[in-house]
Design an enzyme around this catalytic site. Structure first.
Site, PDB file in Angstrom:
ATOM      1  N   GLY A  98     -18.558  24.499 -66.572  1.00  0.00           N
ATOM      2  CA  GLY A  98     -17.180  24.357 -66.148  1.00  0.00           C
ATOM      3  C   GLY A  98     -16.952  24.693 -64.699  1.00  0.00           C
ATOM      4  O   GLY A  98     -15.826  24.809 -64.247  1.00  0.00           O
ATOM      5  N   CYS A  99     -18.027  24.874 -63.936  1.00  0.00           N
ATOM      6  CA  CYS A  99     -17.885  25.238 -62.535  1.00  0.00           C
ATOM      7  C   CYS A  99     -17.152  24.132 -61.794  1.00  0.00           C
ATOM      8  O   CYS A  99     -17.512  22.967 -61.878  1.00  0.00           O
ATOM      9  CB  CYS A  99     -19.260  25.461 -61.924  1.00  0.00           C
ATOM     10  SG  CYS A  99     -19.249  25.748 -60.167  1.00  0.00           S
ATOM     11  N   GLY A 100     -16.143  24.505 -61.031  1.00  0.00           N
ATOM     12  CA  GLY A 100     -15.361  23.507 -60.323  1.00  0.00           C
ATOM     13  C   GLY A 100     -16.070  22.902 -59.136  1.00  0.00           C
ATOM     14  O   GLY A 100     -15.665  21.865 -58.629  1.00  0.00           O
TER      15      GLY A 100
END
Length: 277
Positions: free
Chosen positions: A117-119
């Protein structure tokens, strides 16, 4: 499948698996509840943009929050959910955004998935990563007692983690420390994005309270919080140097090691008032 695995549907976002539980003196077969982690593909105006590894619950909140915190859109009104399609490998979320935003998004190359989920994972350039959010406009400050009240409540409102021991949580509380919303996910960035999407979906102003998270305070979490106007972010673990620098430059109050009625303030201490004995 073992008959025991079919009994009692597991909570949304989890699955049951047969495991061996071992100790020094014994081995026994039992059923464990496991947090799900699946690919979630984000499509904007029918064009694939990113793949997040996420827990498959609150996906509408996740994708709206991601769109806001990554500055893909400016307001929730500029976003429309077309549909969520479950596939064998994971989920595909189709969204609609204004044409000018889609054209700008096409220039942000992301050849790799955003693991956990790292942006910013998968971004092709430093400029894509090191964008500076606008300064936080909220003048909110909260009492230390309110912070610890919200943290105590957060520990009791993590059903997925209680079942699996594998998820992060992000919560939002008002100035009195009353916890208004909580979201969970295997990824700390996902949990915060789900929270941001849930706040907008429930018409809760981001400038009227503060966020707490059961993780370290990374640059990405600080960036996402500042981007949507959250004035204070508190984490139960440490921040990074880049998170502190971003918080200092945007007006975001940043607190780490917030646990056991203690904390360390790393940026904008005026956001967190000392409690009156």
């Amino acid at each position: 499948m073992n008959a025991r695995l079919r009994d009692n549907e597991p909570p949304l976002g989890t699955a049951r698996r047969q495991v061996e539980q071992r100790s020094r003196d014994a081995v026994r077969t039992t059923v464990d509840t496991i947090a799900c982690e699946v690919p979630v593909a984000l499509h904007y105006n029918d064009v694939p943009f990113a793949v997040l590894m996420a827990t498959p619950c609150d996906l509408a909140d996740l994708t709206l929050g991601f769109s806001l915190s990554e500055a893909i859109i400016e307001t929730g009104d500029a976003w429309q959910l077309d549909g969520i399609k479950e596939e064998i490998e994971g989920f595909v979320v189709n969204m609609r955004i204004p044409a000018e935003r889609a054209a700008r998004l096409a220039q942000r190359s992301r050849p790799l998935p955003g693991y956990g989920g790292c942006g910013i994972c998968g971004s092709a350039s430093i400029e894509d990563v090191m964008r500076m959010p606008v300064e936080v406009s909220s003048q909110l400050s909260v009492d230390e007692t309110s912070l610890h009240r919200a943290l105590d409540a957060l520990h009791r409102q993590q059903p997925l983690n209680a079942e699996t021991g594998a998820t992060h949580a992000a919560g939002f509380a008002n100035a009195r420390g009353e916890l208004l919303l909580v979201r969970e996910d295997v990824g700390r960035h996902n949990a915060l994005d789900k929270l941001i999407g849930g706040l907008h979906g429930n018409n809760i102003p981001t400038g009227d309270g503060f966020a707490i998270t059961t993780s370290r305070a990374s640059y990405e979490l600080a960036m996402k919080s500042a981007q949507v106007g959250i004035p204070l972010l508190a984490a139960i673990s440490a921040p990074t140097t880049l998170a502190i620098a971003l918080a200092q430059s945007t007006g975001l109050g940043l607190v780490g090691f917030a646990r056991d009625a203690q904390c360390v303030v790393y940026a904008h201490p005026q956001r967190l008032r000392r409690s009156t004995p």
